[in-house]
Design a protein around this motif. Structure first.
Motif, mmCIF file in Angstrom:
data_model
loop_
_atom_site.group_PDB
_atom_site.id
_atom_site.type_symbol
_atom_site.label_atom_id
_atom_site.label_comp_id
_atom_site.label_asym_id
_atom_site.label_seq_id
_atom_site.Cartn_x
_atom_site.Cartn_y
_atom_site.Cartn_z
ATOM 1 N N SER A 257 0.734 -1.199 0.131
ATOM 2 C CA SER A 257 0.045 -0.071 0.146
ATOM 3 C C SER A 257 0.880 1.330 -0.027
ATOM 4 C CB SER A 257 -0.952 0.164 1.148
ATOM 5 O OG SER A 257 -0.161 -0.248 2.271
ATOM 6 N N LEU B 228 -9.677 1.152 6.197
ATOM 7 C CA LEU B 228 -10.441 0.508 5.028
ATOM 8 C C LEU B 228 -11.572 1.479 4.437
ATOM 9 C CD1 LEU B 228 -10.673 -3.106 6.500
ATOM 10 C CD2 LEU B 228 -9.105 -2.362 4.866
ATOM 11 N N CYS C 134 -8.246 -9.758 1.317
ATOM 12 C CA CYS C 134 -7.100 -10.033 1.502
ATOM 13 C C CYS C 134 -6.773 -11.313 2.339
ATOM 14 C CB CYS C 134 -6.147 -8.798 2.287
ATOM 15 S SG CYS C 134 -5.977 -7.352 1.390
ATOM 16 N N CYS D 88 -4.029 -5.920 5.753
ATOM 17 C CA CYS D 88 -5.233 -5.584 5.258
ATOM 18 C C CYS D 88 -6.265 -6.715 5.447
ATOM 19 C CB CYS D 88 -5.205 -5.351 3.754
ATOM 20 S SG CYS D 88 -4.679 -6.623 2.722
ATOM 21 N N VAL E 220 -2.964 -5.900 -0.759
ATOM 22 C CA VAL E 220 -3.989 -5.289 -1.048
ATOM 23 C C VAL E 220 -3.916 -4.736 -2.360
ATOM 24 C CG1 VAL E 220 -2.741 -3.009 -0.346
ATOM 25 C CG2 VAL E 220 -5.114 -3.129 0.026
ATOM 26 N N VAL F 259 -10.458 -2.895 1.032
ATOM 27 C CA VAL F 259 -9.028 -2.254 0.820
ATOM 28 C C VAL F 259 -8.686 -1.076 1.523
ATOM 29 C CG1 VAL F 259 -9.139 -3.442 -1.489
ATOM 30 C CG2 VAL F 259 -9.664 -0.921 -1.579
ATOM 31 N N TYR F 260 -7.600 -0.572 1.555
ATOM 32 C CA TYR F 260 -7.323 0.770 2.153
ATOM 33 C C TYR F 260 -7.879 1.902 1.063
ATOM 34 C CZ TYR F 260 -4.087 -1.946 4.917
ATOM 35 O OH TYR F 260 -3.489 -2.950 5.891
#
Length: 258
Positions: free
Chosen positions: A46, A118, A146, A152, A176, A193-194
């Motif tokens: 990330s 997230l 993930c 994640c 991720v 996901v982030y």
């Protein structure tokens, strides 16, 4: 605690390592030069965009230095480091993965430099009409997550547990970036996901916030490694990440200050 029912096998792939020799020049403040060294940074997937930018800034401030990156799952990177992979700096997406390295006495006193949380990522046209976290429990909605062993995935477990939900993903990915790619390619209807990865997609996916994400925020620690081949240069890169310049790059990408 709820756990995911895995619909497809988990494939955890080791990220490739690369590096080439370079000279260690004077520091940014202009102090004396040193012997030739290389700087190899292991960093969570990330961080790909932001650390690539910071690497270029470091090279500009240290003429002759080439920064090489190994981006991937923090869990995989930590394992590589403990198994003897040559690295100078480790930036992880969770304290737990950093502890793998510190418990092996390979780094000391890591510093938290950013936080991340997230979002639900969906394709731009949101074909499954996902609006909130509980929509991911619908068996008709194809979800990518993930793997739980990586930060994640661990954050997704916390968020889903906080909501009291169980999701049956069709795939579990090694990091991720791979998870987000499933959404970008239209192979799944949604993924956790982030926020930073949603922003980095440049509009290829939409990000949906959900309240439980506040209970699953990941702290990102960074440390110069005890056996860093680049020596003092490793700490200089850590100092850049911790500086106002580093924070400006990271917060612009959607990371939060610790």
């Amino acid at each position: 605690m709820s756990r995911w029912v895995i619909a497809l096998p988990v494939a955890l792939a080791l990220a490739g390592l690369s590096g080439c020799g370079s000279e260690q020049p004077s520091t940014a403040s202009g102090s004396g030069s040193a012997a030739a060294k290389e700087l190899t940074v292991f960093a969570a997937a990330s961080l790909t965009g932001t650390f690539t930018e910071l690497g270029k800034a470091f090279e500009a401030a240290h003429p002759g230095t080439t920064v090489k990156f190994n981006f991937g799952s923090s869990a995989t990177l930590a394992q590589q480091i403990t198994q003897g992979a040559p690295a100078d700096v480790f930036a992880a997406a969770s304290p737990a993965t950093m502890r793998t390295v510190t418990d092996a006495s390979l780094a000391a006193s890591p510093a938290t430099f950013v936080r991340n949380k997230l979002q639900i990522a969906v394709p731009a046209d949101n074909p499954a009409k996902v609006d909130e976290l509980k929509d991911l429990t619908d068996p008709k909605v194809k979800v990518a997550l993930c793997a739980e062993q990586v930060p994640c995935g661990a954050a997704a477990v916390k968020a889903l547990d906080a909501a009291g939900l169980e999701v049956r993903p069709v795939t579990l990915e090694q990091d991720v970036k791979a998870t987000l790619t499933k959404v970008e390619l239209g192979e799944v209807d949604a993924a956790l996901v982030y926020k930073t990865d949603v922003i980095a997609s440049g509009g290829k996916v939409l990000g949906i916030e959900f309240p439980e994400a506040d209970q699953a925020i990941n702290d990102y620690p960074i440390a110069a490694l005890a056996k860093a081949p680049a020596g003092d240069t490793a700490q200089q890169f850590v100092d850049l990440v911790l500086s106002q310049q580093g924070r400006d790059v990271l917060t612009k990408a959607g990371f939060e200050a610790p």
